[in-house]
Design an enzyme around this catalytic site. Structure first.
Site, PDB file in Angstrom:
ATOM      1  N   CYS A 150      -0.520   4.124   1.986  1.00 25.76           N
ATOM      2  CA  CYS A 150      -0.398   4.027   3.448  1.00 25.76           C
ATOM      3  C   CYS A 150       1.025   4.328   3.889  1.00 25.76           C
ATOM      4  O   CYS A 150       1.241   4.993   4.891  1.00 25.76           O
ATOM      5  CB  CYS A 150      -0.705   2.623   3.964  1.00 25.76           C
ATOM      6  SG  CYS A 150      -1.985   1.763   3.115  1.00 25.76           S
ATOM      7  N   ASP A 151       2.002   3.799   3.161  1.00 31.00           N
ATOM      8  CA  ASP A 151       3.379   3.783   3.672  1.00 31.00           C
ATOM      9  C   ASP A 151       4.349   4.681   2.914  1.00 31.00           C
ATOM     10  O   ASP A 151       5.444   4.951   3.404  1.00 31.00           O
ATOM     11  CB  ASP A 151       3.931   2.343   3.598  1.00 31.00           C
ATOM     12  CG  ASP A 151       3.089   1.371   4.405  1.00 31.00           C
ATOM     13  OD1 ASP A 151       2.477   1.824   5.385  1.00 31.00           O
ATOM     14  OD2 ASP A 151       3.048   0.185   4.052  1.00 31.00           O
TER      15      ASP A 151
ATOM     16  N   CYS B  22       0.839  -1.199   0.000  1.00 35.58           N
ATOM     17  CA  CYS B  22       0.000   0.000   0.000  1.00 35.58           C
ATOM     18  C   CYS B  22       0.873   1.248   0.000  1.00 35.58           C
ATOM     19  O   CYS B  22       1.307   1.714   1.057  1.00 35.58           O
ATOM     20  CB  CYS B  22      -0.935  -0.007   1.208  1.00 35.58           C
ATOM     21  SG  CYS B  22      -2.016   1.423   1.265  1.00 35.58           S
TER      22      CYS B  22
END
Ligand code: NAP
Length: 348
Positions: free
Chosen positions: A170-171, A167
């Site tokens: 997300c990261d 992701c």
């Protein structure tokens, strides 16, 4: 006690189903998933995939920006929303907490555990939970979503959350990925999206694809090919993720699938964008699925499944749209379908 409706899953589909079922006085029970290390690694923690993202800009009703002047001038005073008009947009985790709270406000009961097996061969249905509890229910809504796929290499497992991710949103902004070379695997729209997104942070993005052409839509593929920070490695696969205990991922060993030559690329991160797998293992084949495991609807424009009294909503039955809003929509549909089914079978 036999429940009237149990909802398994806690993404937009699960909570939307719960809100509608609760308002129909069905006293729904949501089994939202367990908070375990296994679920963290697999990406199947409660509140689903949206809880792993940042801003959600396409969910209707949450525009970004200061809306107060607009709301004051366009709405009669009594219709100005109670929500802070200065609140700007919404994040995935916020949206999921708000949905969960909205379902609770109407009396939804919640169990924080996983369903590990079901018996749908008899009525009422039986559900078995990870911590040993058994639940009996007349109707069931499956809204367990899907999870990102990984390559399945042992070296990949070792560095999950230490450079290996599925992701980018997300990261991607983490310090370890800034101004460093990164690797993205895949040739679909997700891989294009992740590579383009990561190119804002990385020094170079190596996009590794096993074939010589992308499966992605032309426009998204072209954006990648035009991006000077993205280098495509055609006909290539990852043999090993390289790294060490202190630094996590330090690179990948690539293999050219045409001539079998090997090459090491230095990178601080590897992002897999190679599709998703629906969370249907616990059904053990009792509900009809397609060849990838997605639940198949048995009627057009209805959420009925192959088992009478079992309904499905969200990504667990959708490999195509996979949006928060479509999941919420089918969650609502599943609750209405379950309500009508219960009514027609005398379970009021
Ligand atoms: P996808 O279209 O199924 O693409 C998966 C990619 O991963 C393919 O290129 C596939 O290679 C590769 N792959 C699969 N298994 C692999 C393995 N074991 N090793 C190496 N490579 C592997 O999945 P997706 O990109 O997640 O997209 C899913 C759906 O969502 C699509 O309908 C897509 O259009 C949609 N989507 C849309 C957007 C958007 O429009 N903004 C964004 C994301 C996703 P092959 O090509 O060789 O099979």
């Amino acid at each position: 006690m036999t429940e009237r409706v149990v909802i398994i899953g806690s993404g937009p589909a699960g909570w939307s189903a719960a809100i509608y079922a609760a308002r129909a006085n069905l006293n729904p029970l949501v089994i939202e998933g367990a908070i375990t290390e296994d679920n963290r690694i697999r990406g199947t923690l409660p509140l689903g995939q949206l809880s792993m993202t940042t801003e959600v800009e396409n969910y209707p009703g949450f525009p970004a920006g200061d809306l107060s002047p607009y709301l004051k001038s366009s709405l009669p005073e009594q219709n100005v929303p109670y929500r802070d008009p200065h609140m700007t947009g919404v994040t995935g985790p916020e949206l999921m907490e708000l949905m969960r709270q909205q379902a609770r406000n109407f009396g939804t009961r919640i169990i924080t555990d996983d369903v590990v097996s079901v018996d749908l061969s008899k009525k009422p249905f039986d559900l078995s939970l990870l911590q040993g509890e058994k639940i009996s229910t007349h109707s069931l809504i499956i809204a367990t979503g899907a999870r990102a796929n990984y390559l399945g290499l042992p070296s990949e497992d070792r560095y999950k959350n230490r450079g290996v991710s599925a992701c980018a949103v997300c990261d991607g902004a983490l310090p370890r990925f800034r101004n460093k070379p990164l690797v993205v695997i895949g040739g679909g729209d997700s891989a294009m999206e992740e590579a383009s997104y990561l190119s804002k942070f990385a020094s170079t993005v190596y996009l590794v694809h096993r074939r010589g052409e992308f499966r992605a839509s032309k426009i998204m593929a072209q954006r990648v090919l035009d991006n000077p920070k993205i280098k495509v490695k055609w006909f290539s696969g990852v043999d090993e993720v390289l790294g060490d205990e202190n630094r996590g991922v330090t690179g990948v060993r690539l293999r050219n699938l045409q001539d079998s030559t090997s090459e090491v690329i230095e990178a601080t991160g590897m992002f897999c964008a190679i599709g998703h797998t629906p969370n249907t293992d616990f059904l053990a084949g009792q509900v009809q699925t397609d060849d990838k495991g997605y639940i198949v609807y048995s009627l057009p424009f209805r959420t009925n499944t192959s088992v009478d009294g079992v309904f499905a909503a969200g990504d667990v039955a959708d490999s195509y749209y996979r949006q928060a809003i479509t999941s919420a929509g089918t969650g609502c549909m599943a609750a209405l379908d379950a309500e009508r089914w219960l009514g027609s079978h005398g379970f009021h």
